[in-house]
Write an enzyme that holds these catalytic residues in place. Structure first.
Site: not given
Ligand code: URA
Length: 426
Positions: A86, A165, A172, A187, A191
């Site tokens: 990621h 989320d 947010r 967050s 995922k």
């Protein structure tokens, strides 16, 4: 109507007054928010209290778990070890494209559930959708099957992953509570953990083109991400990498696909190759595979895996990529050395040319973007082309040029070259 176990007001007050939230408070508030029992204004107040007073690692890990529990989790049945990457997002960051087939060609399974771009950073799915026929939406069965046969899947996250989320992130975004380390870390990790890969490498970007502008902030985020991953029993490493200058020479969508193919065919810019190989080596080490990714990249096996990965999702890996209708060249106005090329300025300019979107529902122009012809350290002469701006909407060029104003400099002496790989946190 059944009575709720806890009250949102008490949970907000606990965090507002600087105390830890209990596991029970976290579990309840996330579940009640997902069910619509806790209102947006109450969750906004809690997000701001977390933003201001923080969370310790155990609270952030519990928040992550509660968001995972709000939806479905993928239980991938694959024979090979699963490993994912990621990136916190950057300009010209196309690394997933060469990386996923490379790591698969080395023997791991790479389930890469990705997103679309918002703002000045690009999205992996937008880039891949510039390949004619390529399809982002796959069912869980298709993901598993492709992981078995090809070893790599890059596709859209299924709708049911971590719905809490999705709701909280949207809130947010409009309450100025995005830039909170425990909220960002929970967050991202909710995922990634819900996706089911057993190992994960996080590319935490630092610099003007990244979320985290300073090394200290990026290091704190990396530590929070690794802490949450470990507390969920995953093998996790975070690599801190530079994002003060765009990665490679292509920023956009189709042009980033073309550059990724160059890398897979043994060429491509040196920084893209270096980061791809470094992340692959870390992913393989976490997965317990000792194959050398540099050798596999050079052998052409990663390119073959790319072709199979694209074809499996309906794309034609040999089809010509779209080209923009209009090209504007930015040239050097004096002789010297390019001392600086700011990632954020280039990212915003590419976005204004049509490569990115302002709202989720907007379409991107696949051929829009920037080709970087000179990188910091290059000698240039007056009139030499520095950047090519590609767009189907030439009206966008002046605002792209505004974004680039002050974003590059030509001087007498090169600055010390940047270090791409800054640190690794395990
Ligand atoms: N990416 C995410 O998925 N969540 C955040 O909070 C920030 C970046």
């Amino acid at each position: 109507m059944s009575r709720e176990r806890l009250s949102a007001v008490d949970v907000i007050r606990t965090k507002r007054d600087g105390h830890r939230l209990s596991d029970d408070q976290i579990d309840w508030v996330v579940d009640a928010y997902t069910r619509g029992v806790v209102a947006d204004e109450q969750m906004s107040a809690l997000a701001m209290a977390i933003f201001l007073n923080g969370m310790d690692t155990a609270e952030a890990a519990r928040l992550t778990q509660a968001m995972i529990d709000s939806g479905e989790t993928l239980d991938l049945k694959v024979d090979r070890p699963t490993v994912d990457k990621h990136s916190t997002g950057g300009v010209g960051d196309k690394i997933t494209l060469p990386l996923a087939p490379l790591v698969a060609a080395c023997g791991a399974a790479v389930p890469q559930l990705s997103g679309r771009g918002l703002g000045h950073t690009g999205g992996t799915l937008d880039k891949l959708e510039s390949i004619p026929g390529w399809r982002a939406q796959l069912s869980t069965d298709e993901i598993e099957q492709q992981l078995q046969t090809v070893g790599a899947v890059v596709c859209a996250a299924t709708e049911g992953l971590a719905p809490a989320d999705k709701k909280l992130y949207a809130l947010r975004d409009v309450t100025s509570t995005v830039e909170s380390i425990p909220l960002i870390a929970s967050s991202i990790m909710s995922k990634k953990i819900a996706e089911g890969a057993s190992s994960l490498v996080l590319d935490v970007k630092v610099g003007s083109g990244a979320f985290m502008k300073s090394l200290a902030q990026a290091r704190s985020l990396a530590e929070a991400l690794v802490g949450i991953g470990k507390s969920h029993g995953r093998n996790v490493t975070a690599m801190l990498t530079d994002m003060s200058v765009p990665l490679g020479r292509a920023v956009g969508n189709a042009n980033e696909v073309a550059e990724s193919v160059e890398v897979l065919q043994g060429g491509g810019p040196q920084d893209v190759v270096e980061l791809t190989v470094a992340l692959a080596a870390e992913m393989l080490s976490l997965a317990g595979i000792s194959t050398d990714p540099r050798r596999v990249l050079a052998s052409g096996e990663a390119y073959e895996t790319w072709c199979r990965m694209i074809s499996a999702q309906g794309g034609d890996p040999t089809a010509p990529l779209p080209k923009a209708a209009h090209v504007h060249v930015v040239s050097a106005t004096k002789d010297g050395v390019l001392t600086h090329l700011d990632a954020y300025s280039v990212g915003v300019a590419a976005w204004r040319l049509g490569a990115g979107r302002a709202r989720k529902e907007d379409a991107v122009q696949h051929a829009a973007g920037i080709t970087i012809l000179a990188k910091p350290g290059d000698l240039v002469r007056v009139g030499d082309p520095l950047l090519e701006l590609h767009t189907d909407t030439p009206d966008a060029v002046p605002s792209a040029l505004d974004a680039l104003f002050g974003g590059y400099d030509i001087g007498d002496e090169a600055r010390a070259p940047r270090k791409l790989l800054i640190d690794t946190i395990r």
